[in-house]
Design a protein around this motif. Structure first.
Motif, PDB file in Angstrom:
ATOM      1  N   GLN A 345       1.096  -0.870  -0.077  1.00  0.00           N
ATOM      2  CA  GLN A 345      -0.211  -0.074   0.326  1.00  0.00           C
ATOM      3  C   GLN A 345       0.717   1.032  -0.052  1.00  0.00           C
ATOM      4  OE1 GLN A 345      -3.830  -1.518   1.834  1.00  0.00           O
ATOM      5  NE2 GLN A 345      -2.364  -0.445   3.733  1.00  0.00           N
ATOM      6  N   GLN A 346       2.411   1.288   0.587  1.00  0.00           N
ATOM      7  CA  GLN A 346       2.921   2.168   0.741  1.00  0.00           C
ATOM      8  C   GLN A 346       3.912   2.524  -0.936  1.00  0.00           C
ATOM      9  OE1 GLN A 346       5.510   2.319   3.682  1.00  0.00           O
ATOM     10  NE2 GLN A 346       3.958   0.828   4.956  1.00  0.00           N
ATOM     11  N   ARG A 348       5.615   4.239  -2.752  1.00  0.00           N
ATOM     12  CA  ARG A 348       7.077   4.849  -2.730  1.00  0.00           C
ATOM     13  C   ARG A 348       7.823   3.625  -2.199  1.00  0.00           C
ATOM     14  NH1 ARG A 348       9.817   8.906   1.848  1.00  0.00           N
ATOM     15  NH2 ARG A 348      11.893   8.701   1.101  1.00  0.00           N
ATOM     16  N   ARG A 350       7.388   0.572  -3.013  1.00  0.00           N
ATOM     17  CA  ARG A 350       7.008  -0.395  -3.518  1.00  0.00           C
ATOM     18  C   ARG A 350       7.682  -0.902  -4.057  1.00  0.00           C
ATOM     19  NH1 ARG A 350       0.728   0.192  -6.035  1.00  0.00           N
ATOM     20  NH2 ARG A 350       0.428   0.950  -4.389  1.00  0.00           N
ATOM     21  N   TYR A 488      -0.600  -0.269  10.432  1.00  0.00           N
ATOM     22  CA  TYR A 488      -0.838  -0.033   9.546  1.00  0.00           C
ATOM     23  C   TYR A 488      -1.685  -0.264   8.477  1.00  0.00           C
ATOM     24  CZ  TYR A 488       4.443   1.452   9.858  1.00  0.00           C
ATOM     25  OH  TYR A 488       5.649   1.700  10.524  1.00  0.00           O
TER      26      TYR A 488
END
Length: 646
Positions: A345-346, A348, A350, A488
């Motif tokens: 989901q992150q 930056r 991935r 998270y």
């Protein structure tokens, strides 16, 4: 599910799991006792390890403190792999209290399973700092599993639909590669789970002290004091000493975890200066803790200077092989999938996580005997080099981000710590050093002048046994998965729902494991025909000690008759012994038989359906004195003059 846990020092949910873990072993035994066929006796002996435990615990009462080395009467204290310094006190307790060996083994399993469940919760709470997350992690530790059971069930259904027959085996018998059986590997990946540590008390003891090591080490950072609590650090060192002294291979898991903790907190404290603790203090704390492992390892090395102990360890390590990487993936698939679902989901970062996955895929191809069916040393090396390049490239690319995660705060530092532990232990568990050594020794890979130096390097890892590391993967992985889900979060699922989904999806694998343990599908799972038990009782009254028999007979004759079997438990040189037994039963040549009898100082020959499958017949044994013949079981006595002559 999780929120029902009361806000107490140790939540009620934790005590429920502790009780469950404690009662798991006797529950399995009770189930098997109640379902024992009328024609059989249940012995509590469900494998080689419990057979050896019962043997050693009953040794003070039976006065047979010698190992299962038939050619050499070696006192069990000189057997490094017998762990006499742990077993013998239990044996004396059992003797003084009049507790039978199998019951004492069950009590030991109950004690350490319960202690490990409690220590696992304390471990999670110490690092995660949240009662709800710690409880969820404990649930995953004990009630989550892999997808092996689902795969086997789907395969069974497909075979049934395609053939129209439903009588085929659920656990497939086909072999893959040098060591791995397809169904057994998928079944065995459940050994990753803490719950499935059946009949391995030395794993449990080492795990308890290893977890206590990390709890004590980390708890010195839970206070606002700048100085380090030296008392706790020395206690941590003592706990790691105990873990190593009890079971060195298992203790290596916690040694690796201490090293990673030390590096992470040394990097973290660089930013804290001058107000906080220094990196030097973190290094001192980790280094002092590791002294426990070092001292215990030195003691073990000194112990191995005894020739018999050194020989025993050498013969044992020859039998070791690597964990099958596909089976490991099947075991950790659910937790890994949930963890990466959160990480992806992150946006930056991935690409960084994708590189780690690609490196894992390349390593899987290079290591797995399910994918590459032979040594193929060059092909495997190419894939492994690619994997290392991807992994090194990914971490070099993101080195500043990783450093920032470590130094930015406790939340991201905990994720790095748990992730590093899981990655390191998984990498060690599939490390190819055992098979690589065989490749070099057998000439499958010609290294020229580098052959001998490479062998020396690979031999340094011969004491690293993958099973211990497999068992160590689950706790940090369960902690990482739970931490990511709660801290998270997944956009699509609430954390409680995600944990519940993992547990539900694990049910087929857990059921397959329980079925394997509670049925006789494993070949020998504690059930002995009454005809055999009568023969064991007869043989128990005889004075001789060494028995020539099959593996299946030897496993139970060890405790049933208090005799030392040629095959069945604890034998050194297993292939050589198996070949000798096969030659003996298949030959009617007196000289061939006498050679085997003299070599192992055999006193008795056991003949049942197991030995007949190897080629044994009463006619081939007619030259020996028959002393027992009932219900299809015969025992022959070997005269001292014929078998023990020089």
């Amino acid at each position: 599910m999780i929120k029902s846990a009361k806000k107490t020092k140790v939540p009620r949910l934790v005590w429920i799991i502790v009780v469950f873990a404690t009662l798991w072993s006797p529950a399995v035994h009770l189930f098997k006792i109640l379902n024992t066929p009328d024609s059989h006796t249940y012995t509590f002996i469900q494998g080689r390890d419990p057979s050896g435990w019962v043997w050693t615990m009953e040794s003070p009462r039976e006065n047979y403190l010698t190992s299962i080395v038939l050619e050499r009467d070696v006192n069990i204290f000189l057997r490094a792999d017998a762990l006499a310094h742990v077993f013998v006190p239990y044996g004396w307790i059992a003797m003084l209290l009049g507790i039978p060996g199998p019951i004492m083994l069950m009590l030991i399993e109950m004690l350490w399973n319960g202690l490990c469940a409690w220590a696992a919760y304390r471990f999670f709470y110490t690092f995660l700092k949240n009662e709800q997350i710690a409880c969820a992690a404990l649930i995953l530790t004990y009630f989550a599993s892999g997808i092996s059971g689902t795969w086997l069930a789907l395969n069974w259904l497909w075979q049934g639909i395609s053939t129209g027959s439903w009588q085929h085996a659920f656990f497939l018998p086909n072999w893959v590669g040098e060591h791995h059986v397809l169904s057994f590997e998928f079944y065995e990946n459940n050994q990753l789970v803490t719950l499935t540590s059946m009949n391995r008390p030395y794993y449990l003891m080492a795990r308890f002290f290893g977890l206590q090591t990390l709890i004590l080490l980390h708890s010195v950072y839970d206070t606002s004091e700048v100085t380090i609590d030296k008392k706790k650090i020395w206690l941590a060192s003592g706990a790691l000493f105990m873990a190593t002294f009890i079971h060195p291979a298992s203790a290596l898991i916690y040694g690796v975890m201490v090293v990673i903790w030390t590096l992470v907190y040394a990097l973290a404290e660089q930013k804290a200066q001058p107000e906080g603790r220094s990196a030097k203090q973190a290094l001192q704390a980790g280094g002092t803790t590791l002294l426990g492992l070092v001292v215990a390892a030195i003691l073990w090395k000194l112990y191995q200077q005894i020739p018999e102990a050194r020989l025993s360890v050498a013969q044992y390590t020859v039998q070791l092989y690597n964990a099958e990487v596909v089976a490991i993936w099947m075991g950790i698939a659910l937790l890994v999938a949930a963890s990466f679902a959160v990480l992806m989901q992150q946006k930056r970062h991935r690409a960084f996580y994708v590189l780690i996955l690609l490196a894992s895929v390349a390593a899987t191809i290079g290591l797995s005997e399910f994918i590459i069916r032979d040594y193929a040393a060059k092909s495997r090396a190419l894939w492994l080099v690619l994997s290392m390049a991807l992994l090194i490239g990914a971490f070099f690319w993101k080195r500043m981000d990783i450093l920032n995660w470590i130094q930015a705060g406790e939340k991201t530092r905990t994720a790095v710590l748990l992730g590093s532990w899981a990655l390191a232990i998984t990498a060690i568990s599939v490390s190819p050093h055992h098979d690589a050594l065989k490749v070099v020794e057998q000439g499958a890979l010609n290294l020229g002048a580098l052959t001998e130096p490479m062998k020396k390097i690979l031999e340094l890892g011969t004491n690293v046994y993958a099973a211990r590391f497999k068992l160590g993967v689950w706790i940090p992985l369960a902690g990482l998965c739970t931490f990511l889900l709660y801290e998270y979060k997944l956009k699509s699922l609430k954390p409680d729902v995600a944990v519940a989904a993992i547990v539900v999806l694990s049910v087929p694998s857990l059921l397959a494991y329980v079925w394997r343990w509670t049925s006789d599908s494993g070949g020998y799972m504690g059930y002995v025909p009454k005809s055999h038990m009568k023969a064991y009782e007869f043989l128990k009254q005889k004075e001789g000690r060494n028995v020539l028999c099959s593996v299946e007979t030897g496993l139970y004759i060890l405790n049933g008759a208090k005799k030392r079997p040629l095959l069945g438990y604890g034998e050194d040189r297993p292939k050589e012994r198996a070949d000798d037994v096969m030659h003996f039963f298949q030959s009617d040549d007196a000289d061939v038989q006498q050679e085997v009898l003299r070599k192992y100082k055999i006193d008795y020959i056991f003949l049942s359906e197991h030995e007949r499958r190897l080629g044994g017949t009463a006619e081939k044994l007619a030259r020996y004195t028959k002393i027992y013949d009932q219900d299809g079981v015969q025992i022959f006595e070997v005269t001292n003059q014929s078998a023990h002559a020089p």
